[in-house]
Design a protein around this motif. Structure first.
Motif, PDB file in Angstrom:
ATOM      1  N   ALA A  44       0.836  -1.206   0.000  1.00 15.33           N
ATOM      2  CA  ALA A  44       0.000   0.000   0.000  1.00 15.33           C
ATOM      3  C   ALA A  44       0.872   1.258   0.000  1.00 15.33           C
ATOM      4  N   GLU A  45       1.953   1.223   0.807  1.00 13.02           N
ATOM      5  CA  GLU A  45       2.871   2.366   0.813  1.00 13.02           C
ATOM      6  C   GLU A  45       3.515   2.561  -0.554  1.00 13.02           C
ATOM      7  N   GLU A  46       3.903   1.443  -1.178  1.00 16.42           N
ATOM      8  CA  GLU A  46       4.514   1.532  -2.505  1.00 16.42           C
ATOM      9  C   GLU A  46       3.519   2.077  -3.526  1.00 16.42           C
ATOM     10  N   VAL A  47       2.259   1.623  -3.417  1.00 14.78           N
ATOM     11  CA  VAL A  47       1.222   2.125  -4.330  1.00 14.78           C
ATOM     12  C   VAL A  47       1.012   3.618  -4.132  1.00 14.78           C
ATOM     13  N   ASN A  48       0.969   4.046  -2.860  1.00 13.78           N
ATOM     14  CA  ASN A  48       0.799   5.482  -2.590  1.00 13.78           C
ATOM     15  C   ASN A  48       1.970   6.285  -3.140  1.00 13.78           C
ATOM     16  N   ARG A  49       3.189   5.722  -2.963  1.00 11.95           N
ATOM     17  CA  ARG A  49       4.365   6.421  -3.484  1.00 11.95           C
ATOM     18  C   ARG A  49       4.300   6.533  -5.005  1.00 11.95           C
TER      19      ARG A  49
ATOM     20  N   LYS B 198       1.795   9.121  -5.998  1.00 12.49           N
ATOM     21  CA  LYS B 198       2.348  10.472  -5.870  1.00 12.49           C
ATOM     22  C   LYS B 198       3.292  10.783  -7.031  1.00 12.49           C
ATOM     23  N   GLU B 199       4.119   9.805  -7.387  1.00  6.93           N
ATOM     24  CA  GLU B 199       5.025  10.014  -8.517  1.00  6.93           C
ATOM     25  C   GLU B 199       4.241  10.240  -9.808  1.00  6.93           C
ATOM     26  N   ILE B 200       3.159   9.451  -9.974  1.00 10.59           N
ATOM     27  CA  ILE B 200       2.333   9.627 -11.179  1.00 10.59           C
ATOM     28  C   ILE B 200       1.706  11.015 -11.198  1.00 10.59           C
ATOM     29  N   LEU B 201       1.222  11.467 -10.020  1.00 12.92           N
ATOM     30  CA  LEU B 201       0.645  12.814  -9.949  1.00 12.92           C
ATOM     31  C   LEU B 201       1.690  13.875 -10.278  1.00 12.92           C
ATOM     32  N   ASN B 202       2.894  13.680  -9.717  1.00 14.75           N
ATOM     33  CA  ASN B 202       3.964  14.644 -10.011  1.00 14.75           C
ATOM     34  C   ASN B 202       4.312  14.641 -11.495  1.00 14.75           C
TER      35      ASN B 202
END
Length: 216
Positions: A145-150, A153-157
């Motif tokens: 889940a942490e990796e997915v959130n990271r 965030k990278e995709i959003l950036n």
């Protein structure tokens, strides 16, 4: 036979007591001993059958003595002794059979209880193993889940950067189009100036020719 049955009943009482009360390793030893005894089930049934036959014979003797006393009106001292002896023997034999049955059932259910505890222990170990696996899977799930959130965030950036790049590209494209239009205008203006320059040269040449002609 009375002392023998007293001894048997006392032994059975001791066995039942040791099965009921755990005193060191005595219960385990008694369980193992009963396991060995039950392996000779035919002998036990033969002994129990013999005692039952003797008990039935004593019961018949008691009934006969009572019937004899009822007919005569009273029992002789010998009949009273025989009646009491048979009654005591019958009581001891009946109690012995009852204790034997009780010990057999106690041994049976205690063996079941031991197996149940063993299976429960194995089940508890299995539950603990499953709990550990569940904890490991939960930790992996949290990490995932942490990796997915990271990654989100990278995709959003990256999406924001892409939008910015698109905007920059659009602005630069507009600047390029403006510059091209300006260059086109300058080229047209230069062409007009060249035409005007050619015309002026031609006029100048004509004027020079006229001046030479006038001087001549």
């Amino acid at each position: 036979m009375i002392p023998l049955f007293f001894l048997v009943v006392s032994g059975e009482c001791l066995v039942a007591f040791l099965l009921l009360v755990k005193i060191g390793p005595l219960r385990e030893l008694m369980m193992k001993g009963l396991d060995q005894v039950k392996m000779r089930k035919g002998t036990i049934l033969t002994i129990a059958g013999t005692i039952s036959v003797i008990l039935f014979s004593n019961f018949i003797s008691i009934v006969k003595i009572q019937n004899k006393g009822s007919k005569v009106g009273t029992m002789t001292p010998m009949d009273q002794v025989l009646w009491r002896t048979n009654l005591l023997e019958a009581t001891l034999m009946g109690f012995s059979l009852f204790l034997g049955f009780l010990i057999d059932r106690m041994h049976h259910y205690m063996r079941k209880l031991i197996k149940l505890r063993s299976s429960t222990g194995a089940s508890n170990q299995e539950v603990e193993r499953l709990e550990k696996e569940k904890m490991v899977l939960k930790e992996k799930e949290e990490k995932a889940a942490e990796e997915v959130n990271r990654l989100r965030k990278e995709i959003l950036n990256l999406t924001d950067n892409l939008k910015k790049l698109k905007l920059d590209c659009t602005e630069k494209q507009k600047q390029v189009e403006t510059a091209e239009a300006h260059v086109t205008a300058l080229q047209k203006q230069a062409e007009d100036l060249l035409l005007e320059y050619d015309r002026l040269l031609e006029d100048n040449q004509n004027l020079q020719n006229e001046a030479l002609a006038y001087r001549s």
